[in-house]
Scaffold this motif. Structure first.
Motif: not given
Lengths: 308, 207
Positions: A34, A36-38, A40, B19, B57
């Motif tokens: 999560h 890493a996703w944020q 990005q 997600f 990601m």
């Protein structure tokens, strides 16, 4: 259940459920993923902002370049008027001196504009001027098919239909006095049509209607503009036509006391240089050379001509 | 646009629910993919998965759906494994994978078995049963779940349909497709591993 399905069932049951990863491990993995996703997403937002800024800069440069190219390549703006022999082009601004009057002529339409002291206007096109300050007198001449001239002052637009009028920019609006013909005044959807002897005022403030009243088409209110009336040509013309010309220029209605008087005026030929006086003064000067006069019965905008 | 593409697009918009769905559907499968490739080292599998998912990601906006999302994740994980072995002294011990066989790799995309885990070196039956679970992971999420619910948990078609929000006819159809897909993948895996599936004649299976 078909035999192959039974085989499938047997095999799946023997293999059992797929092992579920440890819940705590999955939670750690979820948190890391999560994050890493944020990160990005944030980076993509920054990239978009950078690209937007670059695109905006490029657009500004492109527009600026185009404008420069257009300015360099374009022909000189159209001549829209003349002032003491000087040609005025679209886009130019004219300011009358604080203690002087200015006369502008529009060669393509025959329309003349008289500017009161301190008046400022900008030519938009050959058909439109923006009144920035002060007041102007518009005279389209006698030709009813003269090209219309639009005067703009803030949200107010004034369009004549073959006429003489004064448009004055006030602190809070625009006032129009009509001497002759028809004038259409508009502000948004509010439109009034004014004719001889009418005055209207349009406020710059929204939500107020255009106010219209009756006014004189000659006299003191017009004297400043009359001072710039064109010279009165008399050589070879009859007295009646010269009187009619003066009435037009001064904004009064010409009447003859008797039909015989009008015929006499029509038969009286005039000779001499152009008279460079305001129309009212020129009227008395011309009549002084004839056997006609302004009768005392005249009143307001009506001028009655009778025998001396 | 496929459901996977829709999922990735929603993630690109910052959709938290997307997600969560992505992680729920793919992370456990990816972990199961990695674990046998690190000889059951749970800590190392977690580390590899974390690196792979973090990398995914970073690159997910570039995923265009040419391969399935899980295949794409497996490829990233495989690259992370390769990088890991290059960094460690254990390279000699773990790097031999059947991905060297291009035919198998093409058939099952990202599923390879380490040489040490080949059936001839271990109990063939146990390996085949493990491959059953691998094959389930290789199926689309709904297919694998539906087969488990149907044949391991004994759920009725109606119960499976309720879980998948499908009517009975659509559920039956999904189960049929799942069986066919499982058969194809499992046959490839079992054959690629040099083993047979004792007692199963896949050619006989109708649907």
């Amino acid at each position: 259940m078909t035999p192959p399905s039974r085989k499938l069932e047997h095999l799946l049951r023997e293999a059992g459920h797929r092992p579920e990863p440890d819940a705590q491990m999955l939670e750690r993995l979820r948190a890391a993923t999560h994050a890493a996703w944020q990160a990005q997403l944030a980076e993509r937002r920054r990239q978009r902002q950078r690209w937007f800024a670059i695109a905006a800069s490029l657009l500004l440069v492109a527009v600026g370049g185009l404008l420069m190219i257009r300015q360099q390549d374009s022909v000189p703006a159209m001549v829209v008027a003349s002032m003491d022999g000087r040609l005025l082009r679209a886009g130019e601004e004219v300011t009358a001196p604080a203690a002087g009057l200015v006369l502008l002529r529009m060669p393509q339409t025959g329309t003349s504009l008289r500017l009161a002291p301190g008046t400022r206007l900008r030519w938009r096109t050959a058909e439109a001027v923006e009144l920035l300050a002060g007041r102007i007198y518009v005279d389209t001449g006698h030709e009813s098919d003269a090209l219309p001239l639009r005067i703009e002052a803030g949200p107010v637009s004034i369009m004549h239909v073959g006429t003489q009028f004064v448009a004055e920019r006030l602190a809070d609006g625009v006032q129009v006095l009509v001497r002759d013909g028809v004038v259409r005044m508009s502000r948004g959807n509010d439109i009034v049509q004014l004719s001889r002897g009418e005055t209207a005022k349009a406020s710059f403030a929204s939500g107020t209607a255009i106010e219209r009243t009756v006014s004189a088409s000659s006299g003191e209110a017009w004297s400043w503009a009359d001072a710039l009336a064109p010279p009165l040509l008399v050589e070879g013309r009859d007295l009646r036509s010269v009187l009619q010309e003066m009435a037009y220029q001064a904004g009064f209605t010409l009447r003859f006391d008797q039909a015989s008087i009008e015929s006499r005026a029509a038969g009286t030929m005039l000779h001499g240089p152009a008279i460079e006086l305001p129309p009212t003064q020129a009227l008395h000067a011309v009549l002084a050379t004839s056997d006609l006069r302004v009768l005392p019965a005249s009143s307001g905008d009506d001028v009655l001509i009778g025998p001396r | 646009m496929t459901s996977e593409q829709q999922l990735v697009k929603a993630m690109g918009r910052g959709d938290e629910a997307a997600f969560e769905r992505f992680f729920r559907d793919y992370a456990p499968r990816l972990y199961r993919f990695v674990l046998p490739r690190v000889r059951g080292d749970a800590q190392l599998a977690e580390e590899i998965c974390q690196e792979a998912l973090g990398r995914a990601m970073q690159k997910i906006a570039g995923w265009r759906g040419e391969a399935s999302l899980f295949t794409w994740l497996c490829q990233i994980a495989r690259n992370q494994l390769t990088d890991h072995w290059r960094r460690t002294v254990q390279r000699e011990q773990f790097e031999v994978l059947s991905e060297d066989d291009p035919e198998i790799a093409a058939a099952v995309e990202s599923i390879q078995i380490s040489a040490l885990e080949r059936p001839e070196n271990r109990n063939a039956r146990a390996e085949l049963l493990r491959l059953v679970q691998v094959a389930l992971d290789r199926l689309p999420m709904n297919y694998g779940n539906a087969l488990e619910w149907k044949y391991i948990d004994g759920f009725s078609v109606a119960e499976i349909g309720s879980r998948l929000a499908l009517n009975p006819i659509a559920t039956q159809s999904l189960l049929a497709r799942a069986r066919r897909a499982f058969r194809d993948i499992f046959s490839t895996l079992a054959g690629g591993a040099g083993a047979t599936a004792p007692g199963f004649d896949w050619e006989d299976e109708t649907s």
